[in-house]
Scaffold this active site. Structure first.
Site, short mmCIF file in Angstrom:
data_model
loop_
_atom_site.label_atom_id
_atom_site.label_comp_id
_atom_site.label_asym_id
_atom_site.label_seq_id
_atom_site.Cartn_x
_atom_site.Cartn_y
_atom_site.Cartn_z
N HIS A 422 0.83 -1.22 0.00
CA HIS A 422 0.00 0.00 0.00
C HIS A 422 0.87 1.27 0.00
O HIS A 422 2.02 1.21 -0.38
CB HIS A 422 -1.01 -0.04 1.16
CG HIS A 422 -1.71 -1.36 1.22
ND1 HIS A 422 -2.80 -1.66 0.43
CD2 HIS A 422 -1.43 -2.50 1.92
CE1 HIS A 422 -3.17 -2.92 0.67
NE2 HIS A 422 -2.36 -3.45 1.56
N GLU A 437 -2.20 0.17 7.83
CA GLU A 437 -1.32 -0.89 7.35
C GLU A 437 -0.11 -0.32 6.61
O GLU A 437 1.02 -0.78 6.79
CB GLU A 437 -2.10 -1.83 6.41
CG GLU A 437 -1.25 -2.97 5.86
CD GLU A 437 -1.99 -3.81 4.83
OE1 GLU A 437 -3.18 -3.55 4.59
OE2 GLU A 437 -1.35 -4.71 4.25
N HIS A 490 2.87 -7.25 4.12
CA HIS A 490 1.51 -6.76 4.38
C HIS A 490 1.07 -7.12 5.79
O HIS A 490 1.69 -7.95 6.46
CB HIS A 490 0.52 -7.39 3.38
CG HIS A 490 0.61 -6.82 2.00
ND1 HIS A 490 -0.33 -5.99 1.47
CD2 HIS A 490 1.58 -6.95 1.04
CE1 HIS A 490 0.02 -5.63 0.23
NE2 HIS A 490 1.18 -6.21 -0.05
N GLU A 563 1.81 -11.88 5.28
CA GLU A 563 0.79 -11.21 6.09
C GLU A 563 1.20 -11.49 7.53
O GLU A 563 0.92 -12.55 8.08
CB GLU A 563 -0.60 -11.79 5.80
CG GLU A 563 -1.06 -11.64 4.36
CD GLU A 563 -1.67 -10.26 4.07
OE1 GLU A 563 -1.60 -9.38 4.95
OE2 GLU A 563 -2.21 -10.08 2.97
ZN LIG Z 1 -2.07 -5.33 2.47
#
Ligand SMILES: [Zn+2]
Length: 603
Positions: A422, A437, A490, A563
């Protein structure tokens, strides 16, 4: 930018949506019966009509398999598990075509050993779903190559064909006597001359029809063997070296001598040969209870000594009464070192020896082959452990050294692209406490970068500030820099705030042979990093998953998307705000990368 469901995956999925939209817009082909939509997002809305203006009536989870009923442009009408139906966006699912009529209809696979892995796909590179024990029976759905797809109590899985016997699913009373030919998975030999063309890389030839019979030799892929007779799934064949023996019917292709020219099977990779060699240890275990007293005139193992030579090093010394040679190879998932000692029987070696060590949990031994004798040792290694095998003492002493590698040097001159998820107008997921995030991913990526540069790696950041970088631009950077690996960082999110844990993703693959080796490397890298993250962060281990994410699809090198935790989980969001957690995460990622490069170097 407002959204109803904060999702880390959103911007990745936008990339997917673009592609799917391009492919599907304006088309409305008739749906073939039996198509399945496999959900590719973590929590996907099911609506009461084909479009986002319709209300949400249910949610589907990653990996859910839904039967497709109809299609309207890029939306699919699917059956739901509650008996109802709804519409799901085509760019959030993978559509799988119906399988051809099940090849194994009416067959049952009976497992031939204990702790046999049931995997998510047909090959040892697929993850283990569960394990089965000797005698367990499962209906056969189909087969691909040497692998058999079976029906589990819930869901399906794959087992190696050389670790099962195939039986017809008939009541016992109607089965013919055991020594008569029975209906078979490979079809009847029938009348007319047939040859069996070996399709496995290395296939055992046994003295009788079944894995309980001794191995009397091996044949290799492409060998054409004249078929003499058949018993159940086993074929009696003439051997190239003279004499005859029995091979498993599911490891050969039957050809009619008269009407078909014999074509050698192709397409096996070196990897599958190694895997098969390793898994043959399981195949051979059932003969370990043979009485070895007849072998008194041949060589044997005298002893195996175990010594913890350092806190992270364990040395095994195996003494034999006769000079030997050896062959060793490594198997992953779980990590195992296999050592075949040629010229000796196992003697008094225990079949299983538990080891108190930081590098090895246990050693299994077996009489892998007779005439000439081969003793097989399987060392069950702890994660990231390296090994060296050598001979000394007039070739009567075999040393197996196992150690946790020092990672110095593993990273030197490696080009590593770090992709903090992002950025700019896209905050990614937002936690209940307001943590974004995009901020956490950049923070952790910078820590990873510092550690890697200290190890003389060449780090390229896909973004190094709070900027808007497209998904295509991120992988362009990696491809143009000819990066060794691509690591996307992420933080996950879910509508259920109680969900937490650590996940690593690799691409789901496009089926091409070029993609296969990249996927395999991605899988090794992901497992290596996932192991370290779970060990050091202590969150739930969700595992290594496959997904069709844009950055994983368009990168040319081994690529993973991590993640680390769930920002939607209040406790994990709090952790993500601490220096200590971010440092631990960075160190774990760096260690996982180093272990991957180290294993690659010594492989
Ligand atoms: Zn993400």
């Amino acid at each position: 930018m407002k959204r109803k469901t904060p999702s880390c995956l959103l911007s990745i999925l936008i990339g997917l949506a673009f592609l799917a939209g391009t492919l599907l817009s304006g088309t409305n082909p008739a749906r073939a019966a039996g198509e399945t939509a496999v959900v590719a997002g973590t929590s996907v809305n099911v609506r009461n009509g084909p479009g986002t203006s319709y209300g949400v009536i249910a949610r589907a989870n990653l990996g859910d398999q839904l039967t497709v009923l109809d299609q309207s442009t890029d939306w699919y009408n699917v059956s739901l598990s509650n008996g109802g139906q709804g519409w799901i966006a085509g760019w959030l699912v993978d559509i799988q075509q119906p399988k051809a009529a099940a090849a194994g209809a009416g067959l049952v696979a009976v497992l031939n050993g204990n702790d046999i892995n049931v995997r998510g796909g047909p090959g040892t590179s697929y993850g283990v779903i569960t394990q089965g024990g000797s005698g367990d029976r499962f209906p056969v759905l189909e087969s691909t190559g040497d692998w058999v797809k079976i029906q589990l109590n819930s869901g399906t899985g794959w087992v190696a064909g050389w670790l099962v016997s195939l039986e017809t699913a008939q009541p016992a009373a109607s089965q013919p006597a055991a020594d008569e030919p029975t209906p078979s998975a490979v079809g009847s030999v029938g009348s007319g001359a047939k040859v069996a063309v070996v399709s496995g890389s290395v296939v055992n030839v046994r003295s009788g029809p079944g894995t309980s019979n001794a191995v009397v030799g091996t044949v290799t892929q492409g060998n054409s063997l004249q078929v003499l007779s058949q018993s159940s799934d086993w074929l009696q064949v003439s051997l190239p070296t003279g004499g005859n023996g029995w091979v498993a019917g599911w490891l050969v292709a039957l050809k009619d001598v008269v009407s078909e020219p014999v074509q050698p099977a192709t397409g096996q990779t070196d990897d599958s040969e190694v895997s098969r060699g390793g898994d043959r240890s399981d195949d051979s275990r059932d003969s370990d209870d043979d009485n070895d007293s007849n072998d008194s005139d041949t060589g044997r193992v005298l002893s195996m000594n175990v010594q913890n030579t350092a806190s992270d090093q364990t040395t095994f010394t195996i003494r034999t009464d006769t000079p030997v040679s050896y062959n060793s190879f490594f198997l992953s998932n779980p990590d195992r070192l296999v050592v075949d000692i040629q010229g000796v029987a196992p003697g008094e070696l225990p079949q299983t020896k538990e080891v108190s060590s930081k590098t090895v949990s246990k050693v299994r031994s077996g009489h892998f082959q007779k005439n000439p004798d081969v003793t097989r040792l399987v060392f069950e290694l702890c994660s990231g452990v390296q090994s060296e095998v050598s001979l000394s003492g007039s070739n009567k002493t075999l040393i197996v050294d196992t150690y946790i590698p020092k990672l110095d040097g593993a990273y030197k001159n490696k080009i590593i692209v770090l992709d903090p998820g992002h950025g700019g107008p896209d905050p990614g997921a937002i936690g209940p406490g307001g943590t974004q995030e995009k901020t956490v991913t950049l923070d952790i990526a910078k820590r990873v970068s510092k550690l890697l540069e200290a190890q003389e790696a060449k780090v390229v950041m896909a973004r190094s500030a709070d900027t808007d970088v497209s998904l295509a631009a991120r992988t362009d950077i990696a491809n143009k820099n000819k990066a060794d690996i691509f690591v996307s960082i992420h933080i996950n999110a879910h509508t259920d705030p109680s969900i937490g844990g650590t996940t690593s993703y690799i691409h789901s693959g496009n089926g091409s042979s070029g993609e296969a080796s990249r996927l395999q490397e991605s899988d090794k890298l992901a497992r290596s990093i996932q192991t370290e993250m779970v060990k050091s962060l202590g969150l739930r281990d969700i595992g290594v998953k496959q997904a069709n994410f844009a950055v994983l699809r368009t990168s040319n090198m081994p690529a993973v998307l991590l993640e680390l935790a769930f920002i939607s989980n209040q406790a994990e969001e709090k952790l993500l705000q601490t220096d200590s957690f971010k440092n631990k995460a960075a160190e774990a990622i760096v260690k996982g990368i180093g272990t991957y490069f180290m294993q690659k170097k010594t492989a």
